[in-house]
Every structure is written in C-alpha cells, then in structure tokens.
Design an enzyme around this catalytic site. Structure first.
Site, PDB file in Angstrom:
ATOM      1  CD  GLU A  16      53.915  16.591  28.103  1.00 43.59           C
ATOM      2  OE1 GLU A  16      52.907  17.199  28.524  1.00 43.59           O
ATOM      3  OE2 GLU A  16      54.086  16.298  26.909  1.00 43.59           O
ATOM      4  CG  HIS A  73      54.336  21.442  31.440  1.00 44.63           C
ATOM      5  ND1 HIS A  73      54.189  20.099  31.625  1.00 44.63           N
ATOM      6  CD2 HIS A  73      53.204  21.855  30.805  1.00 44.63           C
ATOM      7  CE1 HIS A  73      53.016  19.718  31.127  1.00 44.63           C
ATOM      8  NE2 HIS A  73      52.408  20.756  30.624  1.00 44.63           N
ATOM      9  CG  ASP A 133      49.650  18.701  30.939  1.00 42.58           C
ATOM     10  OD1 ASP A 133      49.646  19.946  30.904  1.00 42.58           O
ATOM     11  OD2 ASP A 133      50.120  17.989  30.031  1.00 42.58           O
ATOM     12  CG  HIS A 166      49.010  15.037  28.109  1.00 47.81           C
ATOM     13  ND1 HIS A 166      50.168  15.715  27.843  1.00 47.81           N
ATOM     14  CD2 HIS A 166      49.199  13.758  27.652  1.00 47.81           C
ATOM     15  CE1 HIS A 166      51.032  14.881  27.257  1.00 47.81           C
ATOM     16  NE2 HIS A 166      50.466  13.702  27.120  1.00 47.81           N
ATOM     17  CD  GLU A 200      51.104  15.223  23.817  1.00 49.33           C
ATOM     18  OE1 GLU A 200      50.288  15.858  24.519  1.00 49.33           O
ATOM     19  OE2 GLU A 200      52.291  15.572  23.683  1.00 49.33           O
ATOM     20  CG  HIS A 225      53.773  21.457  26.158  1.00 50.63           C
ATOM     21  ND1 HIS A 225      53.232  20.580  27.063  1.00 50.63           N
ATOM     22  CD2 HIS A 225      55.097  21.446  26.368  1.00 50.63           C
ATOM     23  CE1 HIS A 225      54.199  20.050  27.781  1.00 50.63           C
ATOM     24  NE2 HIS A 225      55.345  20.555  27.396  1.00 50.63           N
ATOM     25  CD  GLU A 244      50.125  23.503  29.443  1.00 49.09           C
ATOM     26  OE1 GLU A 244      49.398  22.500  29.440  1.00 49.09           O
ATOM     27  OE2 GLU A 244      51.360  23.437  29.247  1.00 49.09           O
TER      28      GLU A 244
HETATM   29 ZN   LIG Z   1      50.621  20.903  29.581  1.00 51.13          ZN
END
Ligand SMILES: [Zn+2]
Length: 256
Positions: free
Chosen positions: A35, A37, A46, A121, A123, A174, A179
């Site tokens: 994903e 970032h 992630d 992650h 989600e 996020h 992170e």
């Molecule tokens: Zn992440």
C-alpha cells in the site's frame, strides 16, 4: 555469510519446522499490505514492521515467524489513502479471509497448534477473527491468538510524550508519525527523508462514503504529521509493540 535464522520459517528446512512444532513453539503470522505510504515510505511498510516486531519477539520468547501475508484488505481513503494510488494492491475481504484461513491450516498441518495472527494494516483488523474462527471450525486442535492492533494502551501522559504536537487517533497514523518513526529505526535506508511532508484530507468525518468524495483523499497519501517522526519515538513504539506481542503470547500459550 549470515547463518540461517532458526526461528524464521522462510530460512528453515522442513525438518527444523517439524521439530519446532513438535517442541510446542507458537507460530506468528504477520498480516500486512502492499500500500502507498506517502512520498517518503515504501509500499512494504505494513509488512516490514510486523515482521521485524515478530523477529524481535523471537529473541525474547521461543516462537517461529511464518512468512507474512504481504497483501491486505482494500485501502480505505480515510485511514489508508484509498485505492487510487499506483502501487496499492489489495485483496477483497473474502479472498483475504480465505487466504489467512488456508495459511493457518497449512501451519496446523505442519504441526503448529499455537498460532498467532499479528496485524499491522488497519483495514485488515475485522477479518482476522473471522479467518481464525473458520480455521478452528476445521481444526479443533488449534488455538489462535488474534492481535488486531499492534500498539498497547498508552496512558495520556505517555501519549503526550510520544505525540508532543497532539495525538489525533491511531487511524490517522498511516504514513505519519508512528510509521515513519518506526521505519527510521527498522529500515532507515528505505525512508526518503527529503520527501517527508505533512498532509491531511480536506475532510475526514467519523462516517464513511462509497465511492469516496475527492476531499476524503489527501493528495500525497499522508494522513497526518510525519514531520513529527523521530528515531527516539520509533524505538519506543517498536519496543512497546514487541513487549505487547511477547506478553500476549506468554499469557495465552505459556512457555513451551
Ligand atoms: Zn501502514
């Protein structure tokens, strides 16, 4: 040349896995994503973070780190930037649940009876329990520890130390302070320091809309303040998460 790590399943032989499972070791399966970032962090953020946390936990309590799930649930605009960014590659929930279930059953077939799903992650969170429940319905001899959120509860004092400019909630973290700080510690070589910039969606209500309105999506993919990031905070986040994983494993599975 580095020796194969005896707790990293990717580098083990089948006989070593057989023996580790027979010794009663738990197997930890990291669940990540591929994903975006933001402009400064890599797509594997992630997946790298939960793997490194699990590898560090393996230095404290005996366990085996299974190859992680590198694709996650669809990126949601308000908590992950959404699906419009090149490089974000996701699985539908039904596919993700089936994938996790089948990997759990493969680990059970390999002899592991104590299994842990360790998520990074956001989600993915709701789907882990479902996959674990399906696996246990097939194999009643396994137990699955489900860790949907990798961070422990911090006290208000700790939170204001860790987020000196204000904590707005984990769902905005996020590609932001959390992170970026952890990646400073784990993979500084992958952080594009000259590309770090704060951003946020023009509108981020506490409900959701499908399809997402354009003003739900920050242009850069960053949801909050990565410029707050520091190695010191990254070290604290990392250690807190390692300790949480170790505590959960020892509490539920005991020492092998
Ligand atoms: Zn992440």
């Amino acid at each position: 040349m580095a020796a194969p790590r005896p707790y990293l399943m990717d580098e083990m032989t089948w006989e070593e896995v057989r023996d580790a499972a027979a010794a009663g070791l738990p197997a930890v399966l990291g669940i990540g994503s591929t994903e975006q970032h933001g402009p400064h962090l890599p797509l594997n953020t992630d997946a790298v973070i939960p793997m490194e946390i699990a590898l560090a936990a393996a230095q404290i309590t005996p366990l085996v780190v299974a190859p992680p799930i590198h694709y996650g649930a669809m990126s949601r605009p308000l908590i992950g930037g959404g699906e419009r960014f090149p490089g974000t590659v996701s699985l539908r929930a039904a596919t993700l649940i089936a994938t996790i279930r089948e990997v759990l059953l493969g680990l059970a077939k390999s002899g592991f009876r104590k299994l842990c799903l360790f998520n990074w992650h956001y989600e993915n969170s709701a789907y882990l329990w479902e996959a674990a429940d399906l696996a246990v319905a097939t194999r009643s001899d396994i137990r699955v520890l489900v860790i949907e959120h990798p961070m422990p509860e911090f006290s208000p004092a700790e939170l204001s130390e860790l987020f000196p400019n204000g904590f707005t909630g984990w769902n905005f973290e996020h590609a932001s302070h959390l992170e970026t700080s952890i990646m400073y510690v784990l993979r500084p070589d992958l952080v594009r320091r000259d590309r770090i910039a704060d951003d946020r969606a023009a509108r981020a209500p506490d409900w959701d809309m499908v399809p997402p309105p354009d003003d739900y999506i920050p242009r850069s993919g960053v949801l909050m303040k990565p410029t707050d990031a520091s190695e010191e905070a990254g070290q604290r986040f990392f250690e807190a998460s390692v300790n949480r994983l170790v505590t959960a494993i020892r509490t539920e599975f005991g020492e092998p």
